[in-house]
Design a protein around this motif. Structure first.
Motif: not given
Length: 362
Positions: A20-48
């Protein structure tokens, strides 16, 4: 100011970054929370598999075979990432999503860049407006379609109050740099391999997704003959801006090496090509590393040695180093909505500053 969610699934194929980012597209006014959603190995095989099949495509909208299944996986993973991020942070009132999608092929010499992911399905599932397909307009107007993060790197450098000539290096599957000159001028481009060759090597040899903290490479010795062969490609001497595909370089020179020596040599390849790119761009007073490669201590040490410059990580500056690219696509989505340029002659080679992105509403 707009509260936007940025989403990035990089060529390292590790998973989806959401920020999450707070911005007007030119300056940054604040940083919000983050999240990582991992791919499974089965999903990676299909992506490869999709990466391999995409090399034969001529139509960027075609979705044959594994590519169709990969697009479904990518879309569902991004929907889950947005929902999980908002569920974990009920105070966030997101107004917009910037959706990069998953690059499966990038060949500027063929005027072709392919990102998979269904922006309309993402908007419908999340109930939020989505900006996606950022790269096509740039390529249609003479650009290379990458990199797109430099304008956000400049905003970060300004937000941090850094002076002098600053180079921000993103080490994802491919490595790229943004040089923010003391006067604010940008110069950017890909430098060569990031984590992709090394990740593929350790996955094939050890069955793991990556060389954690560079430990395997740090235990090996660099094979100078193999490194010379890897660095022999004349592409490295070309001026910026320039870009390339994840699979542009062959790992053949390290195939006969042991696991540790092969990992050490590929880490050195990444560091040497980044250092060469920084030199071509005009050098740096400060070097800041973001992306997954910022965790590889072997690459960082080799890069510092090759450039003679102290190397900081994004985390050292309080930035969310693993989420800079995700934040960038939140920033770019807001810029797109405002009609501001996303790419520039000095970053992608486009003829003139170019806006882009496709907006879909739920």
């Amino acid at each position: 100011m707009v509260t936007a969610i940025g989403l990035m699934s990089g060529t390292s194929l590790d998973g989806v970054d959401a920020a999450v980012l707070m911005t007007d597209g030119e300056a940054i006014s604040g940083f919000g929370p983050t999240l990582f959603r991992a791919y499974s190995e089965a999903e990676r095989r299909i992506l490869r598999a999709a990466l391999q099949e995409a090399r034969a495509l001529e139509d960027r909208n075609a979705r044959p075979g594994a590519i169709a299944e990969a697009e479904r996986i990518v879309t569902e993973a991004h929907i889950a990432a947005v929902r999980d991020l908002l569920a974990a942070n009920p105070g966030v009132k997101a107004e917009l999503v910037g959706f990069h999608g998953q690059t499966v092929f990038h060949a500027p010499d063929r005027l072709l860049t392919i990102q998979i992911g269904d922006g309309r399905a993402l908007a419908t599932a999340t109930g939020l407006p989505v900006v996606y397909d950022f790269r096509a307009a740039d390529m249609e107007s003479g650009g290379q379609g990458a990199p797109f993060v430099p304008v956000y790197h400049r905003a970060l450098v300004r937000h941090a109050g850094l002076a002098g000539d600053v180079v921000v290096v993103n080490i994802g599957g491919v490595a790229n740099i943004t040089r923010v000159a003391a006067d604010g001028m940008l110069l950017a481009g890909d430098t060569g391999p990031g984590n992709a060759l090394l990740d593929d090597f350790v996955n094939a040899r050890r069955g793991v997704a990556y060389d954690k903290e560079g430990a395997l490479g740090g235990a090996g010795s660099i094979d100078e003959l193999a490194l010379t062969a890897l660095m022999a490609d004349p592409w490295f001497e070309e001026p910026f801006p320039k870009s390339l595909d994840r699979n542009a370089f062959s790992p053949a020179p390290v195939q006969l090496l042991g696991d540790a020596d092969g990992a050490a040599t590929l880490a050195a390849f990444t560091a040497a090509s980044i250092a060469g790119g920084i030199a071509i761009a005009g050098g740096a007073d400060a070097i800041i590393i973001a992306g997954g490669g910022a965790h590889n201590r072997t690459i960082l040490s080799l890069l510092s040695e090759a450039t003679g410059t102290y190397v900081q990580t994004a985390a050292d500056l309080g930035w969310s180093g693993d989420f800079v690219e995700a934040q960038a696509f939140a920033f770019l989505a807001v810029r797109s909505m405002a009609g501001l340029p996303l790419s520039f002659p000095e970053t992608t080679g486009v003829f003139e500053p170019m806006t882009g992105g496709v907006l879909v509403r739920p």
